[in-house]
Design an enzyme around this catalytic site. Structure first.
Site, mmCIF file in Angstrom:
data_model
loop_
_atom_site.group_PDB
_atom_site.id
_atom_site.type_symbol
_atom_site.label_atom_id
_atom_site.label_comp_id
_atom_site.label_asym_id
_atom_site.label_seq_id
_atom_site.Cartn_x
_atom_site.Cartn_y
_atom_site.Cartn_z
ATOM 1 N N SER A 174 0.832 -1.201 0.000
ATOM 2 C CA SER A 174 0.000 0.000 0.000
ATOM 3 C C SER A 174 0.863 1.246 0.000
ATOM 4 O O SER A 174 1.928 1.283 0.629
ATOM 5 C CB SER A 174 -0.902 0.006 1.239
ATOM 6 N N GLU A 176 0.203 3.704 1.637
ATOM 7 C CA GLU A 176 0.206 4.182 3.016
ATOM 8 C C GLU A 176 1.522 3.865 3.717
ATOM 9 O O GLU A 176 1.859 4.497 4.721
ATOM 10 C CB GLU A 176 -0.964 3.582 3.793
ATOM 11 N N TYR A 197 -2.185 0.167 10.355
ATOM 12 C CA TYR A 197 -2.353 -0.525 9.081
ATOM 13 C C TYR A 197 -1.092 -0.408 8.231
ATOM 14 O O TYR A 197 -0.585 -1.413 7.700
ATOM 15 C CB TYR A 197 -3.548 0.051 8.328
#
Length: 385
Positions: A174, A176, A197
């Site tokens: 990801s 992120e 996460y």
């Protein structure tokens, strides 16, 4: 997550305690169910997909079926069926001639279930798309997020490593993971995760690299920047906006509550991105790839495009609610996908404006169906602000 009373194949309409019907040559007994071994001489590739019921899982399954694959998906037990995104692909497993997608109960928190299905199915490719993927939720359930996203990937890698045949493995990363690293972000950019996460995804990334280097696994990390579609979960900001907009346009809702409108993201179409996943596993050598459009837009720009598409002013309907701000914000993500474009020959087909229009048009149709139910008195329009 629930524990499961059956490890047999999942019948969409009912759970079959005897598992799938046997197929030649000889079945392997797994947990009381009958699981077919691949037929010798059958050239059809077999893929195992975790997270198959999610947005990416459904698009990837469509893509792989189009390539002639047999696709097996691992799903969590639930009291309600959570397979809505796969409805159009489902064929009853008793129809063995046509059912090329099959579902099985397993869980990334249960190493034995992962090992069991990898050994039983002996897939050519494994795609690990499963995760607790909501950033904001990860702050509320950090232990669970770390276990499923990070350690879950490790459990699956170990199952692949111990399989009696070489298996190609894809790990869903990801953007992120980059967190506060300034854009543009590429494969060589440092990770600076800003949520549980993201931190768990970083762990999964490095587990994948480690298994590739230590054991020679053909294991790839796809570092995918934000990818959206009409199948996106309704608690993600893009879909939250387009679902609310459909209701607002038809008078079923007046306001939508959002957080940080200045956050900038590199938004692409999920249907384009699953093709890049597959491409990674078709290469001669494994590697890690950033997949992105190389354009960045703020949440405010998304609002402008979405509301403008139906002739409304977003400022009349958006309310800022502090509860939607994260404890640690990620300000700007913009991918550098040069490697994927050159090495894989991949590039996005759907641009930002077309993506927004696609989502808005889809959710307008849903709102029209909702309005019929409201007008008939079957649902309460006042459930929304």
């Amino acid at each position: 997550m629930s524990s499961y009373g059956s490890n047999t194949g999942v019948d969409k309409k009912e759970e079959n305690g005897n598992g799938e019907a046997p197929q030649p040559p000889s079945p392997t007994q797994i947990g009381g169910g009958v699981v077919p071994r691949p037929v010798p001489g059958d050239q059809r590739k077999v893929a195992l997909v975790t997270g198959i019921t999610g947005q990416d899982g459904s698009y990837l399954t469509e893509f792989l079926l189009g390539k002639g694959y047999e696709v097996h998906g691992l799903i969590r037990r639930s009291s309600n069926f959570n397979t809505a995104r796969l409805e159009h692909l489902y064929v009853d497993p008793h129809n063995a001639a046509k059912a090329r997608m099959k579902l099985h109960y397993a869980d990334l928190s249960d190493a034995s279930s992962l090992r069991r299905w990898v050994d039983a199915l002996l897939p050519d490719e494994v795609y690990n798309l499963a995760a607790q993927s909501h950033v904001a939720v990860s702050f509320e359930i950090p232990d669970y997020t770390a276990d499923v996203v990070g350690t879950g990937a490790l459990r699956l890698l170990e199952a692949v490593r111990c399989a009696p045949k070489p298996i190609r493995y894809y790990q869903a990363g990801s953007s992120e993971m980059f967190g506060s690293t300034p854009p543009p972000q590429s494969e060589s950019s440092p990770f600076h995760p800003r949520s549980p996460y993201a931190a768990a995804k970083v762990a999964a990334h490095w587990y994948t690299v480690n298994y590739r280097e230590a054991y020679g696994l053909f294991a790839c990390n796809g570092i995918l920047f934000n990818h959206e579609s009409p199948r996106r979960g309704e608690n993600f900001v893009t879909r939250k906006i387009t679902r609310a907009l459909g209701r607002i346009r038809l008078g079923l809702q007046t306001k939508v509550y959002l957080g940080n409108l200045s956050a900038a993201r590199d938004w692409g179409f999920a249907g384009d991105y699953v093709e890049a996943m597959w491409m990674m596993l078709q290469q001669d050598e494994p590697g890690d790839y950033v997949v992105a459009t190389e354009e960045s837009h703020t949440v405010e720009e998304f609002l402008q495009a979405a509301f403008g598409h139906v002739g409304l002013d977003w400022k009349d309907h958006v309310v800022i609610d502090p509860k939607y701000f994260r404890p640690a914000e990620v300000d700007s993500l913009k991918g550098d996908s040069t490697k994927a474009r050159k090495a894989l020959g991949w590039k996005p087909k759907v641009g930002f404006q077309d993506l927004v229009k696609m989502m808005v048009d889809h959710d307008l149709e849903i709102a029209k169906r909702e309005k019929v139910l409201v007008d008939a008195g079957y649902i309460d329009a006042q459930q929304q602000p």
